[in-house]
Design a protein around this motif. Structure first.
Motif, short mmCIF file in Angstrom:
data_model
loop_
_atom_site.label_atom_id
_atom_site.label_comp_id
_atom_site.label_asym_id
_atom_site.label_seq_id
_atom_site.Cartn_x
_atom_site.Cartn_y
_atom_site.Cartn_z
N VAL A 62 42.73 -86.18 -21.70
CA VAL A 62 43.84 -87.03 -21.17
C VAL A 62 45.05 -86.18 -21.28
O VAL A 62 45.82 -86.60 -20.27
N ASP A 63 45.19 -85.48 -22.09
CA ASP A 63 46.46 -84.45 -22.19
C ASP A 63 46.44 -83.48 -21.34
O ASP A 63 45.69 -82.51 -21.34
N PRO A 64 47.25 -83.34 -20.05
CA PRO A 64 47.55 -82.41 -19.20
C PRO A 64 47.38 -81.14 -19.83
O PRO A 64 46.90 -79.89 -19.27
N ASP A 65 48.22 -80.89 -20.62
CA ASP A 65 48.52 -79.42 -21.06
C ASP A 65 47.35 -79.07 -21.94
O ASP A 65 47.03 -78.07 -21.67
N LEU A 66 46.54 -79.74 -22.68
CA LEU A 66 45.24 -79.55 -23.30
C LEU A 66 44.36 -79.10 -22.41
O LEU A 66 43.36 -78.31 -22.32
N ALA A 67 44.45 -79.91 -21.04
CA ALA A 67 43.22 -79.94 -20.27
C ALA A 67 43.48 -78.41 -19.63
O ALA A 67 42.50 -77.78 -19.38
N ASP A 68 44.65 -78.26 -19.36
CA ASP A 68 45.14 -76.94 -18.70
C ASP A 68 44.50 -75.88 -19.68
O ASP A 68 44.13 -74.67 -19.18
N GLY A 69 44.80 -75.93 -20.86
CA GLY A 69 44.37 -74.72 -21.87
C GLY A 69 42.85 -74.78 -22.08
O GLY A 69 42.27 -73.51 -21.92
N VAL A 70 42.09 -75.67 -21.85
CA VAL A 70 40.60 -75.73 -22.03
C VAL A 70 40.19 -74.98 -20.63
O VAL A 70 39.18 -73.98 -20.72
N ARG A 71 40.74 -75.48 -19.77
CA ARG A 71 40.21 -75.02 -18.13
C ARG A 71 40.58 -73.26 -18.06
O ARG A 71 39.65 -72.61 -17.84
N SER A 72 41.64 -72.92 -18.73
CA SER A 72 41.94 -71.42 -18.67
C SER A 72 41.32 -70.68 -19.75
O SER A 72 40.97 -69.56 -19.52
N SER A 73 41.00 -71.26 -20.54
CA SER A 73 40.04 -70.77 -21.64
C SER A 73 38.51 -70.55 -21.50
O SER A 73 37.92 -69.34 -21.68
#
Length: 185
Positions: A62-73
């Motif tokens: 739900v958190d866009p910043d956390l989603a971006d972090g997982v996506r980039s990882s």
């Protein structure tokens, strides 16, 4: 999440405990080799463990910043979506397994938790497994969550709630600080 909580959830100690003890206990009888959805991966500590289990892994955060972090990882190893676990952006019967770890207490209300349970059931294929883990209320848990959303799930009432969501074969196991659950569509 408050600063202390964020620090804990990103720590090597948390990852070591989750990977070495907690996730093997929770997922001992959970199939992870098909189409797997993780709801609420946060910083991706649990995602890292799941990614090594052979299934096709999708995550919704739900958190866009956390989603971006997982996506980039994880790049293309995990299909990461920004979205709400109580309103999943997937068709019915899309997954063999749905999991969520230490995130239910961050869902703002019991009603939204129940919608998340119903959504997990909706996106599961017949015979699919919904499983997870959350914390039980104690002093340390309260202190870590000062200023955070903290809607504690009562493990004793969870079977009825999962049953109302359309799940069966429900198992809930408790230990002093946590509980795990497993249910079948």
């Amino acid at each position: 999440m408050n600063l202390l909580h964020r620090r804990i959830c990103r720590s090597d100690a948390w990852a070591t405990r989750m990977h070495g003890e907690v996730l093997p206990w929770v997922c001992r009888t959970v199939p992870l080799d098909g189409d797997v959805l993780e709801i609420g991966p946060g910083y991706g500590v649990t995602t890292r463990w799941l990614a090594g289990k052979g299934g096709r892994l999708t995550a919704v955060e739900v958190d866009p910043d956390l989603a971006d972090g997982v996506r980039s990882s994880f790049g293309d190893r995990v299909d990461v979506h920004t979205g709400d676990g109580a309103d999943l952006p997937f068709p019915d019967a899309s997954f063999d397994t749905v999991v969520c770890f230490t995130m239910l207490h961050h869902v703002p209300s019991p009603e939204q938790q129940d919608r998340l349970f119903a959504e997990a059931a909706r996106v599961l294929r017949p015979g699919g497994v919904f499983a997870g883990l959350d914390s039980r209320l104690n002093l340390r848990f309260r202190l870590i969550h000062i200023g955070d959303t903290m809607t504690v799930v009562d493990p004793d009432g969870l079977p009825d709630r999962l049953g109302a969501a359309g799940l069966g074969g429900i198992e809930v196991d408790t230990v002093p600080k946590a509980f795990r659950f497993r249910a079948i569509k």
